[in-house]
Design a protein around this motif. Structure first.
Motif, PDB file in Angstrom:
ATOM      1  N   PHE A 187     -89.918  17.546 -24.963  1.00 27.24           N
ATOM      2  CA  PHE A 187     -88.837  17.718 -25.939  1.00 27.24           C
ATOM      3  C   PHE A 187     -88.804  19.157 -26.463  1.00 27.24           C
ATOM      4  O   PHE A 187     -87.729  19.703 -26.733  1.00 27.24           O
ATOM      5  CB  PHE A 187     -89.008  16.745 -27.103  1.00 27.24           C
ATOM      6  CG  PHE A 187     -88.947  15.289 -26.695  1.00 27.24           C
ATOM      7  CD1 PHE A 187     -88.214  14.892 -25.591  1.00 27.24           C
ATOM      8  CD2 PHE A 187     -89.625  14.324 -27.427  1.00 27.24           C
ATOM      9  CE1 PHE A 187     -88.163  13.552 -25.225  1.00 27.24           C
ATOM     10  CE2 PHE A 187     -89.569  12.993 -27.069  1.00 27.24           C
ATOM     11  CZ  PHE A 187     -88.848  12.603 -25.958  1.00 27.24           C
ATOM     12  N   PHE A 188     -89.982  19.774 -26.577  1.00 26.80           N
ATOM     13  CA  PHE A 188     -90.045  21.142 -27.081  1.00 26.80           C
ATOM     14  C   PHE A 188     -89.318  22.095 -26.131  1.00 26.80           C
ATOM     15  O   PHE A 188     -88.447  22.872 -26.553  1.00 26.80           O
ATOM     16  CB  PHE A 188     -91.510  21.564 -27.252  1.00 26.80           C
ATOM     17  CG  PHE A 188     -91.668  23.000 -27.636  1.00 26.80           C
ATOM     18  CD1 PHE A 188     -91.432  23.421 -28.939  1.00 26.80           C
ATOM     19  CD2 PHE A 188     -92.052  23.945 -26.691  1.00 26.80           C
ATOM     20  CE1 PHE A 188     -91.572  24.761 -29.288  1.00 26.80           C
ATOM     21  CE2 PHE A 188     -92.193  25.273 -27.031  1.00 26.80           C
ATOM     22  CZ  PHE A 188     -91.954  25.683 -28.339  1.00 26.80           C
TER      23      PHE A 188
ATOM     24  N   SER B 241     -85.594  12.428 -35.402  1.00 26.97           N
ATOM     25  CA  SER B 241     -85.715  13.879 -35.218  1.00 26.97           C
ATOM     26  C   SER B 241     -86.793  14.282 -34.220  1.00 26.97           C
ATOM     27  O   SER B 241     -86.770  15.395 -33.699  1.00 26.97           O
ATOM     28  CB  SER B 241     -85.990  14.552 -36.567  1.00 26.97           C
ATOM     29  OG  SER B 241     -87.162  14.031 -37.162  1.00 26.97           O
ATOM     30  N   ASP B 242     -87.754  13.405 -33.920  1.00 24.14           N
ATOM     31  CA  ASP B 242     -88.830  13.768 -32.986  1.00 24.14           C
ATOM     32  C   ASP B 242     -88.378  13.695 -31.524  1.00 24.14           C
ATOM     33  O   ASP B 242     -89.136  14.095 -30.635  1.00 24.14           O
ATOM     34  CB  ASP B 242     -90.025  12.822 -33.184  1.00 24.14           C
ATOM     35  CG  ASP B 242     -90.530  12.839 -34.610  1.00 24.14           C
ATOM     36  OD1 ASP B 242     -91.517  13.529 -34.878  1.00 24.14           O
ATOM     37  OD2 ASP B 242     -89.905  12.162 -35.455  1.00 24.14           O
ATOM     38  N   TYR B 243     -87.193  13.158 -31.270  1.00 25.06           N
ATOM     39  CA  TYR B 243     -86.680  13.027 -29.913  1.00 25.06           C
ATOM     40  C   TYR B 243     -85.466  13.926 -29.740  1.00 25.06           C
ATOM     41  O   TYR B 243     -84.814  14.317 -30.699  1.00 25.06           O
ATOM     42  CB  TYR B 243     -86.283  11.572 -29.627  1.00 25.06           C
ATOM     43  CG  TYR B 243     -87.449  10.614 -29.523  1.00 25.06           C
ATOM     44  CD1 TYR B 243     -87.932  10.215 -28.285  1.00 25.06           C
ATOM     45  CD2 TYR B 243     -88.063  10.102 -30.668  1.00 25.06           C
ATOM     46  CE1 TYR B 243     -88.989   9.326 -28.174  1.00 25.06           C
ATOM     47  CE2 TYR B 243     -89.126   9.222 -30.572  1.00 25.06           C
ATOM     48  CZ  TYR B 243     -89.586   8.836 -29.328  1.00 25.06           C
ATOM     49  OH  TYR B 243     -90.644   7.964 -29.224  1.00 25.06           O
ATOM     50  N   LEU B 244     -85.137  14.216 -28.457  1.00 26.54           N
ATOM     51  CA  LEU B 244     -83.945  15.004 -28.186  1.00 26.54           C
ATOM     52  C   LEU B 244     -82.678  14.172 -28.418  1.00 26.54           C
ATOM     53  O   LEU B 244     -81.744  14.614 -29.066  1.00 26.54           O
ATOM     54  CB  LEU B 244     -83.970  15.512 -26.737  1.00 26.54           C
ATOM     55  CG  LEU B 244     -84.901  16.688 -26.448  1.00 26.54           C
ATOM     56  CD1 LEU B 244     -84.827  17.051 -24.967  1.00 26.54           C
ATOM     57  CD2 LEU B 244     -84.538  17.893 -27.310  1.00 26.54           C
TER      58      LEU B 244
ATOM     59  N   ALA C 197     -83.747   0.027 -40.802  1.00 25.56           N
ATOM     60  CA  ALA C 197     -83.826   0.254 -39.361  1.00 25.56           C
ATOM     61  C   ALA C 197     -83.847  -1.086 -38.634  1.00 25.56           C
ATOM     62  O   ALA C 197     -84.573  -2.011 -39.019  1.00 25.56           O
ATOM     63  CB  ALA C 197     -85.076   1.058 -39.028  1.00 25.56           C
ATOM     64  N   ALA C 198     -83.044  -1.189 -37.580  1.00 22.54           N
ATOM     65  CA  ALA C 198     -82.938  -2.450 -36.845  1.00 22.54           C
ATOM     66  C   ALA C 198     -84.051  -2.618 -35.813  1.00 22.54           C
ATOM     67  O   ALA C 198     -84.240  -3.715 -35.294  1.00 22.54           O
ATOM     68  CB  ALA C 198     -81.583  -2.528 -36.160  1.00 22.54           C
ATOM     69  N   ALA C 199     -84.783  -1.541 -35.505  1.00 20.18           N
ATOM     70  CA  ALA C 199     -85.802  -1.628 -34.457  1.00 20.18           C
ATOM     71  C   ALA C 199     -86.905  -0.612 -34.717  1.00 20.18           C
ATOM     72  O   ALA C 199     -86.731   0.335 -35.495  1.00 20.18           O
ATOM     73  CB  ALA C 199     -85.170  -1.379 -33.086  1.00 20.18           C
ATOM     74  N   ASP C 200     -88.020  -0.828 -34.058  1.00 22.54           N
ATOM     75  CA  ASP C 200     -89.124   0.144 -34.104  1.00 22.54           C
ATOM     76  C   ASP C 200     -88.820   1.306 -33.163  1.00 22.54           C
ATOM     77  O   ASP C 200     -88.224   1.130 -32.093  1.00 22.54           O
ATOM     78  CB  ASP C 200     -90.437  -0.503 -33.646  1.00 22.54           C
ATOM     79  CG  ASP C 200     -90.943  -1.558 -34.621  1.00 22.54           C
ATOM     80  OD1 ASP C 200     -90.692  -1.410 -35.832  1.00 22.54           O
ATOM     81  OD2 ASP C 200     -91.577  -2.526 -34.161  1.00 22.54           O
ATOM     82  N   VAL C 201     -89.231   2.498 -33.571  1.00 26.94           N
ATOM     83  CA  VAL C 201     -89.203   3.668 -32.692  1.00 26.94           C
ATOM     84  C   VAL C 201     -90.590   4.302 -32.777  1.00 26.94           C
ATOM     85  O   VAL C 201     -90.967   4.832 -33.823  1.00 26.94           O
ATOM     86  CB  VAL C 201     -88.134   4.690 -33.113  1.00 26.94           C
ATOM     87  CG1 VAL C 201     -88.173   5.896 -32.174  1.00 26.94           C
ATOM     88  CG2 VAL C 201     -86.753   4.054 -33.117  1.00 26.94           C
TER      89      VAL C 201
ATOM     90  N   SER D 106     -88.126  10.707 -39.164  1.00 24.94           N
ATOM     91  CA  SER D 106     -89.218  11.062 -38.256  1.00 24.94           C
ATOM     92  C   SER D 106     -89.875   9.806 -37.711  1.00 24.94           C
ATOM     93  O   SER D 106     -90.020   8.808 -38.414  1.00 24.94           O
ATOM     94  CB  SER D 106     -90.259  11.912 -38.994  1.00 24.94           C
ATOM     95  OG  SER D 106     -89.689  13.118 -39.461  1.00 24.94           O
ATOM     96  N   ALA D 107     -90.269   9.865 -36.435  1.00 26.62           N
ATOM     97  CA  ALA D 107     -91.002   8.767 -35.820  1.00 26.62           C
ATOM     98  C   ALA D 107     -92.477   8.837 -36.257  1.00 26.62           C
ATOM     99  O   ALA D 107     -92.990   9.929 -36.528  1.00 26.62           O
ATOM    100  CB  ALA D 107     -90.874   8.847 -34.313  1.00 26.62           C
ATOM    101  N   PRO D 108     -93.143   7.699 -36.359  1.00 23.87           N
ATOM    102  CA  PRO D 108     -92.635   6.372 -35.998  1.00 23.87           C
ATOM    103  C   PRO D 108     -91.711   5.789 -37.065  1.00 23.87           C
ATOM    104  O   PRO D 108     -91.898   6.009 -38.252  1.00 23.87           O
ATOM    105  CB  PRO D 108     -93.918   5.554 -35.872  1.00 23.87           C
ATOM    106  CG  PRO D 108     -94.866   6.196 -36.851  1.00 23.87           C
ATOM    107  CD  PRO D 108     -94.560   7.660 -36.782  1.00 23.87           C
TER     108      PRO D 108
END
Length: 223
Positions: free
Chosen positions: A212-213, A132-135, A197-201, A169-171
């Motif tokens: 992004f805002f 959700s923190d990314y577009l 989760a398969a990977a870190d974000v 939400s990240a991270p």
């Protein structure tokens, strides 16, 4: 386990007790032995158990024989074959050979109809969860490990239900639980497995958050 007024049990009771007891490794190590040697200062005794199926039934693990006038010849029996362990109870047999024969028939039938079935393969991609923190960024949801369970083939087909989070939400850290895989046979739930989760974000930087805002505002106004 002696006969007395008002004192009774059932095959289901004894099977439930055995299922619980067989979780204990010390108990399991005792009941699987067909004989034991007991030594004292003067004598050595070899004790032979009356559960002859420990020698005659492939995969036998125990558990306990019994007899009273009213109960007849009884046995709580357990065996494992091809990754499937069964526990069952025979009560009221007329003699020891009859007790063993009934248990053999019951367990042969059980092993003929229970098969170990793989319900999840480790690392299998089963969906994407929006961060959700990314577009526009998602993280793959995957099964944590390969899992198989005994399945009774006469109970109908096996189905799976996948539930993943609407957003996280990240991270996000690899291995973090972001969903659930539920396995059913008819209306009976057989298993629940976490999806991870398969990977870190990583969390977005301050500059990315500003980007992004305003990007979100642009999309809201102009689509």
């Amino acid at each position: 386990g002696l006969d007395t007024p008002g004192h009774y049990t059932s095959a289901a009771d004894l099977t439930a007790l055995a299922r619980y007891a067989m979780r204990n490794p010390v108990f399991r190590s005792i009941v699987k032995n067909y004989k034991a040697t007991v030594r004292s200062d003067l004598y050595t005794h070899t004790l032979i158990i009356q559960n002859t199926m420990l020698k005659t039934y492939p995969g036998a693990l125990g558990v306990k024989t019994g007899w009273t006038n009213k109960a007849g010849y009884c046995v709580v029996f357990s065996a494992r074959r091809n990754g499937v362990q069964l526990i069952g109870t025979i009560m009221g047999a007329a003699n020891e050979p009859g007790r063993a024969q009934q248990a053999t028939t019951l367990f042969d039938w059980g092993f003929a109809h229970y098969r170990r079935q793989t319900i999840a393969t480790g690392g299998q991609h089963l969906g994407n969860v929006r961060v959700s923190d990314y577009l526009e960024r998602t993280v793959p949801a995957q099964t944590a490990e390969t899992t198989s369970i005994p399945v009774f083939d006469l109970a109908g087909p096996v189905s799976k239900r996948i539930q993943i989070s609407a957003g996280v939400s990240a991270p996000v850290h690899a291995g973090e639980v972001i969903g659930m895989l539920t396995v059913y046979q008819g209306s009976t739930m057989l298993a629940q497995l976490p999806l991870t989760a398969a990977a870190d974000v990583p969390a977005p930087s301050f500059g990315q958050r500003i980007e992004f805002f305003f990007g979100g505002i642009w999309r809201a106004v102009f689509g």
